[in-house]
Design a protein around this motif. Sequence first.
Motif: not given
Length: 145
Positions: A32, A34-35, A37, A53, A143
């Motif tokens: 993924q 998102s994982s 980033q 992002t 994150s």
Amino acid sequence: MKNLKVILIALAAVAMSSCSLLGGDDKEPSWQLSSLQALWQENDTQHFVRFTTEQVKDEPLYQYGREWNEAEEVYEEDLLPYGNGWFKYQFESNGGLHELHLMDNDGGEIPKEYIVSKLTDTELEYYEKNYKSHTYSFTKVVSSK
């Protein structure tokens, strides 16, 4: 006897679908974006990589990332936007990671191809596509912004 054949066929079908569900069909990994980033620190070093992002305006399939090494007294805030230390990246769910490293002086781009071999909530590993013997291992710091 006919019922026994039907039962055996049904059991075989269930067994085959179970192997598929358990990953026995050798499908490529499904990562993924998102994982990825986030801010990552290479194990036991002061080398950091941040996958953001922020999308590239003229190339919507690419997003920006940054890379720096604090052991060389280079910090993220020292990087000039869209210059040395910055890269554009494209991530594919099959593990492909395409990076175009940006250069300050002439606007050049240096392409790099990686394959992600591990991506979890806390760990990232990848290797150069044509040089598999060297794996880069990272731990997630925070994150991404």
